[in-house]
Design a protein around this motif. Structure first.
Motif, PDB file in Angstrom:
ATOM      1  N   ALA A 120      -2.993  -9.061   9.731  1.00  9.37           N
ATOM      2  CA  ALA A 120      -2.205  -9.924  10.605  1.00  9.37           C
ATOM      3  C   ALA A 120      -0.883  -9.254  10.965  1.00  9.37           C
ATOM      4  O   ALA A 120      -0.363  -9.435  12.059  1.00  9.37           O
ATOM      5  CB  ALA A 120      -1.947 -11.267   9.936  1.00  9.37           C
ATOM      6  N   ALA A 121      -0.329  -8.443  10.025  1.00 13.60           N
ATOM      7  CA  ALA A 121       0.959  -7.788  10.255  1.00 13.60           C
ATOM      8  C   ALA A 121       1.134  -6.654   9.251  1.00 13.60           C
ATOM      9  O   ALA A 121       0.479  -6.615   8.211  1.00 13.60           O
ATOM     10  CB  ALA A 121       2.099  -8.790  10.101  1.00 13.60           C
ATOM     11  N   ALA A 122       2.049  -5.744   9.593  1.00 10.26           N
ATOM     12  CA  ALA A 122       2.385  -4.642   8.686  1.00 10.26           C
ATOM     13  C   ALA A 122       3.855  -4.290   8.865  1.00 10.26           C
ATOM     14  O   ALA A 122       4.397  -4.379   9.962  1.00 10.26           O
ATOM     15  CB  ALA A 122       1.515  -3.423   8.973  1.00 10.26           C
ATOM     16  N   GLN A 123       4.490  -3.926   7.764  1.00 12.15           N
ATOM     17  CA  GLN A 123       5.896  -3.505   7.750  1.00 12.15           C
ATOM     18  C   GLN A 123       5.979  -2.170   7.023  1.00 12.15           C
ATOM     19  O   GLN A 123       5.332  -1.984   5.989  1.00 12.15           O
ATOM     20  CB  GLN A 123       6.758  -4.493   6.947  1.00 12.15           C
ATOM     21  CG  GLN A 123       6.979  -5.812   7.562  1.00 12.15           C
ATOM     22  CD  GLN A 123       8.213  -5.809   8.444  1.00 12.15           C
ATOM     23  OE1 GLN A 123       9.114  -5.004   8.285  1.00 12.15           O
ATOM     24  NE2 GLN A 123       8.248  -6.703   9.392  1.00 12.15           N
ATOM     25  N   ARG A 124       6.750  -1.250   7.552  1.00 11.83           N
ATOM     26  CA  ARG A 124       7.076  -0.050   6.793  1.00 11.83           C
ATOM     27  C   ARG A 124       8.149  -0.475   5.791  1.00 11.83           C
ATOM     28  O   ARG A 124       9.066  -1.221   6.143  1.00 11.83           O
ATOM     29  CB  ARG A 124       7.612   1.046   7.700  1.00 11.83           C
ATOM     30  CG  ARG A 124       7.848   2.372   6.996  1.00 11.83           C
ATOM     31  CD  ARG A 124       8.346   3.444   7.942  1.00 11.83           C
ATOM     32  NE  ARG A 124       7.688   3.465   9.232  1.00 11.83           N
ATOM     33  CZ  ARG A 124       6.523   4.056   9.500  1.00 11.83           C
ATOM     34  NH1 ARG A 124       5.866   4.672   8.537  1.00 11.83           N
ATOM     35  NH2 ARG A 124       6.014   4.041  10.704  1.00 11.83           N
ATOM     36  N   THR A 125       8.027  -0.068   4.546  1.00  7.56           N
ATOM     37  CA  THR A 125       8.999  -0.435   3.521  1.00  7.56           C
ATOM     38  C   THR A 125       9.475   0.813   2.793  1.00  7.56           C
ATOM     39  O   THR A 125       8.866   1.879   2.890  1.00  7.56           O
ATOM     40  CB  THR A 125       8.403  -1.404   2.472  1.00  7.56           C
ATOM     41  OG1 THR A 125       7.446  -0.712   1.685  1.00  7.56           O
ATOM     42  CG2 THR A 125       7.763  -2.614   3.105  1.00  7.56           C
ATOM     43  N   ASP A 163      11.845  -4.090   3.218  1.00  4.56           N
ATOM     44  CA  ASP A 163      11.307  -3.912   4.568  1.00  4.56           C
ATOM     45  C   ASP A 163      12.253  -3.079   5.422  1.00  4.56           C
ATOM     46  O   ASP A 163      13.467  -3.284   5.404  1.00  4.56           O
ATOM     47  CB  ASP A 163      11.076  -5.267   5.233  1.00  4.56           C
ATOM     48  CG  ASP A 163       9.943  -6.042   4.578  1.00  4.56           C
ATOM     49  OD1 ASP A 163       9.123  -5.425   3.870  1.00  4.56           O
ATOM     50  OD2 ASP A 163       9.883  -7.269   4.788  1.00  4.56           O
ATOM     51  N   VAL A 164      11.679  -2.146   6.184  1.00  2.48           N
ATOM     52  CA  VAL A 164      12.453  -1.269   7.063  1.00  2.48           C
ATOM     53  C   VAL A 164      12.227  -1.643   8.523  1.00  2.48           C
ATOM     54  O   VAL A 164      13.172  -1.852   9.270  1.00  2.48           O
ATOM     55  CB  VAL A 164      12.084   0.216   6.824  1.00  2.48           C
ATOM     56  CG1 VAL A 164      12.778   1.129   7.825  1.00  2.48           C
ATOM     57  CG2 VAL A 164      12.398   0.626   5.399  1.00  2.48           C
ATOM     58  N   ALA A 212       0.863  -1.187   0.000  1.00  2.00           N
ATOM     59  CA  ALA A 212       0.000   0.000   0.000  1.00  2.00           C
ATOM     60  C   ALA A 212       0.894   1.230   0.000  1.00  2.00           C
ATOM     61  O   ALA A 212       1.780   1.355   0.851  1.00  2.00           O
ATOM     62  CB  ALA A 212      -0.903   0.007   1.228  1.00  2.00           C
ATOM     63  N   ARG A 213       0.695   2.106  -0.966  1.00  2.00           N
ATOM     64  CA  ARG A 213       1.418   3.374  -1.035  1.00  2.00           C
ATOM     65  C   ARG A 213       0.414   4.490  -0.748  1.00  2.00           C
ATOM     66  O   ARG A 213      -0.635   4.556  -1.380  1.00  2.00           O
ATOM     67  CB  ARG A 213       2.035   3.575  -2.400  1.00  2.00           C
ATOM     68  CG  ARG A 213       3.021   2.503  -2.782  1.00  2.00           C
ATOM     69  CD  ARG A 213       3.703   2.835  -4.105  1.00  2.00           C
ATOM     70  NE  ARG A 213       4.265   1.669  -4.726  1.00  2.00           N
ATOM     71  CZ  ARG A 213       5.384   1.058  -4.343  1.00  2.00           C
ATOM     72  NH1 ARG A 213       6.047   1.507  -3.314  1.00  2.00           N
ATOM     73  NH2 ARG A 213       5.827  -0.006  -4.987  1.00  2.00           N
ATOM     74  N   LEU A 214       0.747   5.317   0.217  1.00  2.00           N
ATOM     75  CA  LEU A 214      -0.146   6.405   0.613  1.00  2.00           C
ATOM     76  C   LEU A 214       0.559   7.744   0.440  1.00  2.00           C
ATOM     77  O   LEU A 214       1.781   7.830   0.580  1.00  2.00           O
ATOM     78  CB  LEU A 214      -0.559   6.222   2.072  1.00  2.00           C
ATOM     79  CG  LEU A 214      -1.302   4.931   2.312  1.00  2.00           C
ATOM     80  CD1 LEU A 214      -0.562   4.103   3.336  1.00  2.00           C
ATOM     81  CD2 LEU A 214      -2.696   5.213   2.743  1.00  2.00           C
ATOM     82  N   ARG A 242       4.033  -2.863   3.648  1.00  2.00           N
ATOM     83  CA  ARG A 242       3.753  -4.244   3.252  1.00  2.00           C
ATOM     84  C   ARG A 242       2.724  -4.762   4.263  1.00  2.00           C
ATOM     85  O   ARG A 242       3.001  -4.802   5.467  1.00  2.00           O
ATOM     86  CB  ARG A 242       5.015  -5.093   3.302  1.00  2.00           C
ATOM     87  CG  ARG A 242       4.807  -6.544   2.886  1.00  2.00           C
ATOM     88  CD  ARG A 242       6.078  -7.370   3.040  1.00  2.00           C
ATOM     89  NE  ARG A 242       7.208  -6.754   2.381  1.00  2.00           N
ATOM     90  CZ  ARG A 242       7.545  -6.900   1.105  1.00  2.00           C
ATOM     91  NH1 ARG A 242       6.805  -7.676   0.333  1.00  2.00           N
ATOM     92  NH2 ARG A 242       8.613  -6.298   0.605  1.00  2.00           N
ATOM     93  N   LEU A 243       1.562  -5.137   3.782  1.00  2.00           N
ATOM     94  CA  LEU A 243       0.471  -5.572   4.639  1.00  2.00           C
ATOM     95  C   LEU A 243       0.222  -7.067   4.462  1.00  2.00           C
ATOM     96  O   LEU A 243       0.246  -7.573   3.347  1.00  2.00           O
ATOM     97  CB  LEU A 243      -0.804  -4.810   4.296  1.00  2.00           C
ATOM     98  CG  LEU A 243      -0.675  -3.289   4.277  1.00  2.00           C
ATOM     99  CD1 LEU A 243      -1.952  -2.661   3.741  1.00  2.00           C
ATOM    100  CD2 LEU A 243      -0.320  -2.747   5.638  1.00  2.00           C
TER     101      LEU A 243
END
Length: 80
Positions: free
Chosen positions: A40-45, A51-52, A19-21, A76-77
Motif C-alpha cells: 500500500a505504501a513504502a518509506q525510505r528510513t 522515516d526519511v 525491510a533491510r537490504l 518501512r513497508l
C-alpha cells in the motif's frame, strides 16, 4: 541484493514492516520488493527506523530499488 532483515517496526506491526537490504556486490545492482498481497505504501528510513521520504511503488504495487556497490537500504513497508 540480500534481504538482510524483515521484521515488524520498532513501534509495532501497526507501523509497518521494516525491510533491510544489502547489495553485497562490488557492482551496482537493482532489486524489486514484492509482497503477495501487494504494498500500500513504502518509506525510505534510516537504519534506526526514522522515516526519511516516501518511495513510489510501481504499477503492480511493488517497490523497485537501485543500489550502489555494497550499499545498505532500509524501508518501512505497509502491506495491502
Amino acid at each position: 541484493v540480500l534481504l538482510w532483515a524483515l521484521k515488524p517496526a520498532e513501534e509495532g506491526i501497526g507501523h509497518g514492516v521494516i525491510a533491510r537490504l544489502w547489495n553485497a556486490s562490488e557492482l551496482s545492482a537493482s532489486a524489486t520488493l514484492t509482497f503477495v498481497s501487494g504494498l500500500a505504501a513504502a518509506q525510505r528510513t534510516t537504519h534506526i527506523e526514522t522515516d526519511v521520504e516516501p518511495v513510489s511503488l510501481d504499477v503492480n504495487a511493488m517497490l523497485p530499488t537501485v543500489f550502489t556497490r555494497q550499499q545498505f537500504q532500509t524501508y518501512r513497508l505497509t502491506p495491502k
